[in-house]
Design a protein around this motif. Sequence first.
Motif, PDB file in Angstrom:
ATOM      1  N   SER A 128     -24.573  16.393   5.197  1.00  0.00           N
ATOM      2  CA  SER A 128     -23.539  17.138   4.617  1.00  0.00           C
ATOM      3  C   SER A 128     -23.226  18.466   5.122  1.00  0.00           C
ATOM      4  N   LYS A 129     -24.401  18.910   5.704  1.00  0.00           N
ATOM      5  CA  LYS A 129     -24.337  20.499   6.311  1.00  0.00           C
ATOM      6  C   LYS A 129     -23.466  20.278   7.662  1.00  0.00           C
ATOM      7  N   ASN A 130     -23.585  19.202   8.335  1.00  0.00           N
ATOM      8  CA  ASN A 130     -22.843  19.112   9.546  1.00  0.00           C
ATOM      9  C   ASN A 130     -21.803  17.857   9.728  1.00  0.00           C
ATOM     10  N   VAL A 131     -21.005  17.807   8.765  1.00  0.00           N
ATOM     11  CA  VAL A 131     -20.181  16.213   8.839  1.00  0.00           C
ATOM     12  C   VAL A 131     -19.464  16.084  10.007  1.00  0.00           C
ATOM     13  N   ASP A 132     -19.112  17.094  10.669  1.00  0.00           N
ATOM     14  CA  ASP A 132     -18.373  16.768  11.965  1.00  0.00           C
ATOM     15  C   ASP A 132     -19.294  16.001  12.917  1.00  0.00           C
ATOM     16  N   LYS A 133     -20.381  16.566  13.249  1.00  0.00           N
ATOM     17  CA  LYS A 133     -21.424  15.933  14.086  1.00  0.00           C
ATOM     18  C   LYS A 133     -21.754  14.552  13.589  1.00  0.00           C
ATOM     19  N   ALA A 134     -21.899  14.267  12.213  1.00  0.00           N
ATOM     20  CA  ALA A 134     -22.108  12.893  11.681  1.00  0.00           C
ATOM     21  C   ALA A 134     -21.035  11.980  11.946  1.00  0.00           C
ATOM     22  N   ILE A 135     -19.752  12.481  11.908  1.00  0.00           N
ATOM     23  CA  ILE A 135     -18.699  11.623  12.066  1.00  0.00           C
ATOM     24  C   ILE A 135     -18.593  11.115  13.507  1.00  0.00           C
ATOM     25  N   LEU A 136     -18.667  11.986  14.546  1.00  0.00           N
ATOM     26  CA  LEU A 136     -18.693  11.562  15.606  1.00  0.00           C
ATOM     27  C   LEU A 136     -20.051  10.833  16.087  1.00  0.00           C
ATOM     28  N   ARG A 137     -20.956  10.914  15.725  1.00  0.00           N
ATOM     29  CA  ARG A 137     -22.244  10.074  15.856  1.00  0.00           C
ATOM     30  C   ARG A 137     -21.601   8.596  15.206  1.00  0.00           C
ATOM     31  N   VAL A 192     -15.268  10.008   4.184  1.00  0.00           N
ATOM     32  CA  VAL A 192     -14.465  10.905   4.904  1.00  0.00           C
ATOM     33  C   VAL A 192     -13.353  10.195   5.665  1.00  0.00           C
ATOM     34  N   ARG A 193     -12.096  10.578   5.305  1.00  0.00           N
ATOM     35  CA  ARG A 193     -10.953   9.943   5.752  1.00  0.00           C
ATOM     36  C   ARG A 193     -10.412  10.438   6.919  1.00  0.00           C
ATOM     37  N   LEU A 194     -10.075   9.774   7.849  1.00  0.00           N
ATOM     38  CA  LEU A 194      -9.666  10.377   9.192  1.00  0.00           C
ATOM     39  C   LEU A 194      -8.802   9.363   9.927  1.00  0.00           C
ATOM     40  N   ARG A 195      -8.071  10.171  10.861  1.00  0.00           N
ATOM     41  CA  ARG A 195      -7.136   9.349  11.786  1.00  0.00           C
ATOM     42  C   ARG A 195      -7.892   9.326  13.211  1.00  0.00           C
ATOM     43  N   ALA A 196      -7.861   8.214  13.813  1.00  0.00           N
ATOM     44  CA  ALA A 196      -8.542   8.014  15.103  1.00  0.00           C
ATOM     45  C   ALA A 196      -7.386   7.565  16.181  1.00  0.00           C
ATOM     46  N   ASN A 197      -7.397   8.025  17.148  1.00  0.00           N
ATOM     47  CA  ASN A 197      -6.706   7.331  18.589  1.00  0.00           C
ATOM     48  C   ASN A 197      -7.777   6.899  19.393  1.00  0.00           C
ATOM     49  N   LEU A 198      -7.585   5.523  19.415  1.00  0.00           N
ATOM     50  CA  LEU A 198      -8.741   4.736  20.288  1.00  0.00           C
ATOM     51  C   LEU A 198      -8.151   4.103  21.520  1.00  0.00           C
ATOM     52  N   LEU A 199      -8.901   4.201  22.493  1.00  0.00           N
ATOM     53  CA  LEU A 199      -8.659   3.140  23.811  1.00  0.00           C
ATOM     54  C   LEU A 199      -9.564   1.925  23.676  1.00  0.00           C
ATOM     55  N   ILE A 200      -8.703   0.962  23.771  1.00  0.00           N
ATOM     56  CA  ILE A 200      -9.293  -0.315  23.413  1.00  0.00           C
ATOM     57  C   ILE A 200      -9.252  -1.206  24.454  1.00  0.00           C
ATOM     58  N   SER A 217      -5.422  -0.844  25.836  1.00  0.00           N
ATOM     59  CA  SER A 217      -4.176  -0.548  24.924  1.00  0.00           C
ATOM     60  C   SER A 217      -4.761   0.784  23.975  1.00  0.00           C
ATOM     61  N   LYS A 218      -3.653   1.402  23.733  1.00  0.00           N
ATOM     62  CA  LYS A 218      -4.160   2.447  22.631  1.00  0.00           C
ATOM     63  C   LYS A 218      -3.800   2.053  21.169  1.00  0.00           C
ATOM     64  N   SER A 219      -4.618   2.551  20.490  1.00  0.00           N
ATOM     65  CA  SER A 219      -4.683   2.081  18.949  1.00  0.00           C
ATOM     66  C   SER A 219      -4.633   3.604  18.131  1.00  0.00           C
ATOM     67  N   ASP A 220      -3.756   3.505  17.035  1.00  0.00           N
ATOM     68  CA  ASP A 220      -3.878   4.530  16.019  1.00  0.00           C
ATOM     69  C   ASP A 220      -4.467   3.964  14.629  1.00  0.00           C
ATOM     70  N   ALA A 221      -5.666   4.407  14.392  1.00  0.00           N
ATOM     71  CA  ALA A 221      -6.150   3.653  13.063  1.00  0.00           C
ATOM     72  C   ALA A 221      -6.554   4.652  12.091  1.00  0.00           C
ATOM     73  N   TYR A 269     -12.343   7.593  21.996  1.00  0.00           N
ATOM     74  CA  TYR A 269     -11.629   7.957  20.765  1.00  0.00           C
ATOM     75  C   TYR A 269     -11.319   9.579  20.911  1.00  0.00           C
ATOM     76  N   SER A 270     -10.372   9.917  19.972  1.00  0.00           N
ATOM     77  CA  SER A 270     -10.361  11.278  19.373  1.00  0.00           C
ATOM     78  C   SER A 270      -9.816  11.280  17.924  1.00  0.00           C
ATOM     79  N   VAL A 271     -10.491  12.285  17.300  1.00  0.00           N
ATOM     80  CA  VAL A 271     -10.329  12.265  15.680  1.00  0.00           C
ATOM     81  C   VAL A 271      -9.726  13.609  15.049  1.00  0.00           C
ATOM     82  N   ASP A 272      -8.861  13.057  14.018  1.00  0.00           N
ATOM     83  CA  ASP A 272      -8.349  14.131  13.322  1.00  0.00           C
ATOM     84  C   ASP A 272      -8.501  13.837  11.795  1.00  0.00           C
ATOM     85  N   PRO A 273      -9.459  14.714  11.174  1.00  0.00           N
ATOM     86  CA  PRO A 273      -9.877  14.371   9.835  1.00  0.00           C
ATOM     87  C   PRO A 273      -8.367  14.618   8.639  1.00  0.00           C
ATOM     88  N   GLN A 274      -8.363  13.601   7.681  1.00  0.00           N
ATOM     89  CA  GLN A 274      -7.217  13.668   7.064  1.00  0.00           C
ATOM     90  C   GLN A 274      -7.135  14.382   5.887  1.00  0.00           C
TER      91      GLN A 274
END
Length: 230
Positions: free
Chosen positions: A20-29, A70-78, A5-9, A49-54
């Motif tokens: 803090s210098k590389n937030v995107d990489k930290a989020i993905l990690r 960091v607030r973000l919206r993620a599309n997850l495959l579960i 199933s897919k879930s939006d969270a 997953y795929s992400v979209d920072p809010q």
Amino acid sequence: MEGLSKSDANLIVYVHPSQSKNVDKAILRELSSLLFKYSQAFDGVVLAYSVDPQDKCARILSGVHPYFGVRLRANLLIFSPKPNMLLEGKVVKITRESIHCIVLGFSSAIITDENIRNELKYKAKHGEGVYVSRYHKRHVIKVGAVIRFEVKSLDEEILHISGSLIPANTGSVHWLDKYFVDAATDSNKETKTEEEMEMQEQITVGGEMLSFVNDHEIKKSKKRRRAEDQ
């Protein structure tokens, strides 16, 4: 296959100040640490997953180590298998007592002999074990084949599935997709033919049912009818 199933969270990822210098990489990690593990929050295993920072701005949290969220919206495959769902897996081992397979490349599943219907019989061919249908010779389960089975239970800690091949719509996916509907239709035709034959063996005369089981019963029925007419 069921269980996917897919879930939006809406999530908040907490990042250490050193990242803090590389937030995107930290989020993905942080999100990658959720992959292929059972999550109580999502009631399943996160596969992708795929992400979209809010927000472009992060909120700093107070404390000895001031993480920022960091607030973000993620599309997850579960992947969330439940009892009685139908899953598919690739067979990796067959013994007289069990069938072992891998689901989605990471979760192991086992089907013990008590959960294999009597139609499927174990045989040894060329030194390798296979399960062959007693009624359909083309229905064969061997190592390397993909099977469809019913979920009995899931061990969330080790992601181990216990399955069953008791239902008629389980077995080799190759055979089921090609022949299962035809086999079910043939079975219904045979049942219908037997019922028609039974009906043809009976006729109604003067409101009384006569069965062509033997001549004695027919003669007896005729005598009874004559007695009633008199």
